[in-house]
Design an enzyme around this catalytic site. Structure first.
Site, short mmCIF file in Angstrom:
data_model
loop_
_atom_site.label_atom_id
_atom_site.label_comp_id
_atom_site.label_asym_id
_atom_site.label_seq_id
_atom_site.Cartn_x
_atom_site.Cartn_y
_atom_site.Cartn_z
N HIS A 193 -3.66 -5.13 0.20
CA HIS A 193 -3.19 -5.56 1.52
C HIS A 193 -3.15 -7.09 1.61
O HIS A 193 -4.07 -7.72 2.15
CB HIS A 193 -4.09 -4.99 2.62
CG HIS A 193 -3.84 -3.54 2.88
ND1 HIS A 193 -2.91 -3.09 3.79
CD2 HIS A 193 -4.37 -2.44 2.31
CE1 HIS A 193 -2.88 -1.77 3.80
NE2 HIS A 193 -3.76 -1.35 2.91
N CYS B 27 0.83 -1.20 0.00
CA CYS B 27 0.00 0.00 0.00
C CYS B 27 0.87 1.26 0.00
O CYS B 27 1.43 1.61 -1.03
CB CYS B 27 -0.98 -0.04 1.16
SG CYS B 27 -2.34 1.14 0.97
N GLU C 113 -1.48 -8.91 3.56
CA GLU C 113 -1.39 -9.40 4.94
C GLU C 113 -2.77 -9.75 5.50
O GLU C 113 -2.88 -10.50 6.48
CB GLU C 113 -0.70 -8.37 5.83
CG GLU C 113 -1.52 -7.16 6.24
CD GLU C 113 -1.62 -6.08 5.17
OE1 GLU C 113 -2.23 -5.03 5.46
OE2 GLU C 113 -1.09 -6.28 4.06
#
Length: 280
Positions: free
Chosen positions: A233, A130, A235
């Site tokens: 994202h 990001c 994660e």
């Protein structure tokens, strides 16, 4: 040491050979218990993503930095993640701030730009996430769209209130990103949360994923062994650790080749282990 004591191990446990992955952190006002202070922190999902992929996470809070400091930090790491967070200072790419651009975090900008520059110089594997993708583009001379709704006409890339926007990205089939994902089709469903995006792409970067609106969602630096940044994202995708596994594998290869941030790996050994090159 008393070898007869059952509470004392007969030998020291072997040191893990898992690669050390540095992750940059936020620096924000934070509350915990009776305290309300500036604090360095990072959502646990980043740590989980690294450890799930077989790495060891090391936090890198913003702090005063020089080129020598950045090189010294990376000399102790095998890979780098530049995490998400606040807007990049538009002054770094020669623009005045948009009314919706957040206040500059100049300390974090300087810290992460120095780390990225040192990582590129040393060919240390890195992954931008990001803000990390945006900072990589700016560090190499590119610019950003400061408020994406002005371009696409809605808030679908950042719904707000901590809710991620679902998007489908089209991936360049010849990219490192596609090779890491190892899937049959060239599309991927992702979670996004950004109101800014890459505008003019820096020289040397290659765009490898876009949304149907044309928003850039991934870039790569082909002049280094592993230099990848995504606007989404990963994660947050607990069932999909492919990008982190790719970074950890690249970090292991970099370390085992005998270079970390451009410096020779020490030949000394730790008691209980003969080498760091054994797979975890």
């Amino acid at each position: 040491m008393n070898a007869s004591d059952p509470n004392v191990p007969a030998t020291d446990p072997p040191v893990s050979s898992a690669p050390l992955i540095g992750i940059t952190t936020y620096l924000e006002q934070a509350q915990t218990g009776v305290w309300d202070v500036p604090a360095s922190f990072l959502p646990k999902v980043y740590l989980d993503a690294v450890t799930d992929a077989g790495g060891i996470a090391v936090l890198l809070p913003p702090q005063p930095v020089t080129r020598a400091v950045a090189a010294s930090v990376l000399a102790r790491l095998d890979g780098l993640i530049v995490s998400g967070g606040a807007d990049v200072d538009p002054g770094l790419y020669g623009q005045a701030a948009h009314p919706r651009t957040g206040r500059p975090r100049t300390d974090r900008d300087a810290w992460e730009e120095a780390l990225l520059t040192a990582a590129i110089d040393a060919e240390l594997p890195f992954l931008g996430i990001c803000r990390g993708a945006q900072l990589l583009n700016v560090a190499l001379g590119g610019t950003l769209v400061q408020h994406l709704p002005d371009l696409v006409g809605d808030d679908s890339f950042q719904p707000g209130e901590g809710v991620f926007g679902p998007k489908t990205v089209a991936i360049d089939a010849d990219s490192r990103l596609a090779a890491l994902l190892r899937q049959d089709d060239d599309e991927l469903d992702v979670h996004v949360y950004h109101h800014q995006s890459i505008d003019r792409v820096a020289d040397g970067l290659v765009v490898t994923a876009r949304t149907e609106e044309g928003v850039i969602e991934a870039v790569e630096l082909p002049t280094v062994p592993f230099g990848l940044a995504v606007q989404w994202h990963p994660e947050e995708e607990t069932a999909d650790r492919r990008l982190f596994a790719g970074l950890v594998d690249a970090a292991r290869r970099h370390r085992d080749a005998g270079t970390t941030a451009g410096l020779p790996t020490s030949t000394s050994t730790t008691p209980g282990t003969e080498s760091r090159s054994t797979a975890p």
